[in-house]
Design a protein around this motif. Sequence first.
Motif, short mmCIF file in Angstrom:
data_model
loop_
_atom_site.label_atom_id
_atom_site.label_comp_id
_atom_site.label_asym_id
_atom_site.label_seq_id
_atom_site.Cartn_x
_atom_site.Cartn_y
_atom_site.Cartn_z
N GLY A 574 0.76 -1.17 0.16
CA GLY A 574 -0.08 0.05 0.11
C GLY A 574 0.77 1.35 0.16
O GLY A 574 0.61 2.30 -0.83
N GLY A 575 1.82 1.33 0.78
CA GLY A 575 2.86 2.26 0.85
C GLY A 575 3.47 2.56 -0.54
O GLY A 575 3.87 3.62 -0.88
N ALA A 576 4.03 1.39 -1.02
CA ALA A 576 4.76 1.32 -2.31
C ALA A 576 3.91 2.10 -3.31
O ALA A 576 4.50 2.90 -4.24
N GLN A 577 2.69 1.48 -3.35
CA GLN A 577 1.90 2.30 -4.31
C GLN A 577 1.66 3.66 -4.22
O GLN A 577 1.58 4.22 -5.32
N ALA A 578 1.24 4.06 -2.92
CA ALA A 578 0.81 5.42 -2.80
C ALA A 578 2.51 6.32 -3.19
O ALA A 578 2.11 7.64 -3.60
N LEU A 579 3.26 5.92 -2.82
CA LEU A 579 4.63 6.51 -3.18
C LEU A 579 4.97 6.39 -4.82
O LEU A 579 6.16 6.94 -4.97
N GLY A 580 4.40 5.83 -5.51
CA GLY A 580 4.87 5.75 -7.07
C GLY A 580 5.82 4.88 -7.40
O GLY A 580 6.20 5.20 -8.41
N LEU A 581 5.80 3.63 -6.84
CA LEU A 581 6.54 2.76 -7.14
C LEU A 581 5.93 1.88 -8.55
O LEU A 581 5.92 0.65 -8.13
N LEU A 582 5.62 2.54 -9.31
CA LEU A 582 4.87 1.89 -10.62
C LEU A 582 5.47 2.73 -11.88
O LEU A 582 5.98 3.98 -11.66
N ALA A 616 6.46 -2.30 -16.63
CA ALA A 616 6.13 -3.22 -15.35
C ALA A 616 7.09 -4.51 -15.34
O ALA A 616 7.95 -4.66 -16.24
N VAL A 617 6.91 -5.08 -14.32
CA VAL A 617 7.81 -6.29 -13.80
C VAL A 617 7.95 -7.32 -15.25
O VAL A 617 8.91 -7.64 -15.67
N ARG A 618 6.60 -7.59 -15.69
CA ARG A 618 6.32 -8.38 -16.96
C ARG A 618 7.32 -7.85 -17.98
O ARG A 618 8.14 -8.48 -18.83
N GLU A 619 7.31 -6.57 -18.28
CA GLU A 619 7.92 -5.82 -19.26
C GLU A 619 9.58 -5.80 -19.29
O GLU A 619 10.00 -5.95 -19.95
#
Length: 889
Positions: A574-582, A616-619
């Motif tokens: 949840g924190g990783a997503q909110a902090l933009g690890l995307l 993304a990881v797959r890519e």
Amino acid sequence: MTPGDRGAGGFAEGEFHSPDGAFGYPAPTTGQGTEATRRQGPRGASPVASPSAPAATAGPAAAAGAVPMVHLTIDGHQLAVPNGTTVWHAARQLGIEIPVFCYHDHMPPIGACRMCFVEVEKMPKLATSCTLEAAEDMVVRTNTDRVKQGQRGILEFLLVNHPLDCPICDKGGECPLQDNTLKFGPGASRFIETKRTFGKHVRMGPVLVLDRERCVLCWRCVRFGEIIAGDDALKGFERGYHSQIATPFMEPVASKFIGNTIGICPVGALTSGTYRFRSRPWDNRKHQSVCPHCGCGCAATLDVRGNDLARMRAREHPEVNDIWLCDKGFFGYDFTGSADRLRTPLVREGGRLRDAGWDEALERVAGALRGTPPEQIGVIGGAGGTNEDAYLLTRLFRGVVGTNSIDFRADTAFPQPAAAAPWGLGRPISDVERADVIVLLGCDLTEEYPIVWLRVKKAVDGGARLVIANPWPLEIARWARHSVTYRRGTEPAVLAALSGQGAPDDAAVRSGAEAAVLRDAAALLGGAKQTFVLAGRTALEQPEGAAVAAGLAALRAAHPSATVSLLRGRGNAGGAQALGLLPDMLPGYRPLTDARARASIAALWGRPVPASPGRAVREMLGAARRGDLRLLYVAGADPATSYPAAGAWRAARERLGLLVVHDAFLTQTAAEADVVLPVLTYAETAGTVGNLEGRIQRRDQAVLGPGEARSDSAIFTALASRLGAPFAFSSWEEVSSEIARLIPGWAEDARIAPPPITAPPSGADTPRASRPGEARGADAIDGALALVTGAKLFDRSAVSLRCPGIRALAGEAFVALPPDDAARLGIADGDLCEVRSGRGALRLAARIWSGLHPGHAYVPLGFEAAPVATLLGEDEAPFVTVRALVPAR
């Protein structure tokens, strides 16, 4: 009637029921209550003080006149309380202590221990205050000679057979029986007979130990399983002098929440198999923490003796986990002290990893980062550390290295754009219990997010209707109004039927579900005022995942009042997503395409943010296989085991020029790395973390780490300095303050909630739903079964293997088969089988599951000895053949 004779609801005829079914915040078993309970009493039961009573403030319900008030006098103090309030709660609001053993604020009163005696005018006998409702003009006395004599008598009888083994009892020092005996007891016993004894001690399972002679038959443990968890794990047997607690049919205890019975036991009858004789309460230092396992983010307390993490317990947080922990949290802490923790950096030389100093390891990494084009660098991780770790990771790789190929979702081969299908719960966890309809789609809730199940169970007890749709029956199916087992891959059809946009008869033909059940479930959703739809890994991790996300968005559009959430992610996802690890999102859920967002971040960092979306990881793995990605940096992840397609990972690893891994153990990914950097665990670092609802919670450092291990933040800071862009932070608090400048509302216990699912992914053709027998491509095997996989709460992953309690609870991996398919294949329960796909094979023991949808085979995830990822691919629905090898019977 003993509590063991009660029905599923846990109530017997004549027992007291709270008017609104709510029993407030928890009180310690001494009866004193937490500060919150002393102030508030039961929920919705705030006092209205008379002029002679201590000052108090009326609650909202009382102020609005919604709840009738009654007036009474307790020990000369007059007060008014809402109708339905018990005398015990009323006395507590005045700060008057009435001792209890059986009563607990999260369960209806039972009046079993008789310890809470009070004297009431016009009543001929003493009354139990925990079951007695306050009445108009009632006069209560709690400290008369008659009351004291009754309390002394109860304690004297309890101590007749209770052993005097306080010096060796784990409960010694935090035992309500000790406390109440000192405060209210007789001081000496008149009984001289030999105490009753039982054989020492009874192992009720891998983690639960019962000392029967200590039990005071308060029934808390039994009623917890009946009322709170719904698993009926413990029962009361025999009667009178022979009464005792045991498991049904004397089998090992079957529960995912049994640690809580240890916590609420008012004596040392139930103790922890992992903490037993390990420490005494006065030797322990207590530290605030957050459970690191699933994404619920349960508040916890770490008890530390010396530098040894002795135990983990639930910490009260009414909005998250209330006062409960699942057993993975309760017993899953020993990995921090494992003897095989990494202590020094490792670098690969001559094909082997060797010890190295930090300067050598960091310079090798920094040199590679300087010499590799940003578009050939990928980053996986962030869910294993703190929010501050995640922020420094994105600042290092976006702001200094210059790549947007950052992703924390290492356990999915079918990622959806984060803006369209964010992971997490869009509402507070506590709101779940206020829903009137709850739908679980491909979400094995007790295995993936067990504490959320406790909220769902509370909602069901309050009248909510539960609908379950899954390819196999869940253990909580008996609590569902409708339970649908469907053919894997047909979730879009099921969703269309539930949302009223598809014909139930057509969906039934495609999915194998019952049309009548789908029709009735759709009617429930149509008439609901507040609906929660929780979609899990099973529904999303497949080629049809894009169509499932589109179906969920359509359902939300059809039912605007519904909350539709994707329950995915572990640890600090949840924190990783909110902090933009995307690859396509910036901190605060701002899209990378937002030029103003990039400019504000660049102004703060003093460096530009790349505008092109990353991989993304797959890519990333696909680019590595093509030779387009040369350096992969993995922090807080183990893609070699968690990525669902093992073959794709292996092929990618072979083409990588450099693999850098942060980890506490030599995991499979770390063992394949070129540089391994030892990091600290959750108990050894301080900072904040986010959970699936986006709530920010602080965790403190409890112990020192081993050897030269460092925090992730310290490593990122050191690399930034070597790359010529040093970070000016001296503490995690300073990092958190900078995050607050980017994300409005960022603060401890605030929620940075994921945005709702607003639209399906655009521009992509949805793969058709696959059916058993329609195997394609590499999976084209005659007589194949559709393979379904699912997470298990108790697994044998790298962390769980190092927690003896969890390792024992997990057992071994297996393959589950429907009865008809097992009979067709000549496989009996327990047979050793070969499970083979077009990509690999596993040897597993067979289990026969009567509710598993025909044509399917189920294999659990998370067992290192049985890596399911070897059977899976990135593009096609997996089909497997199953054949018996050596019968185990």
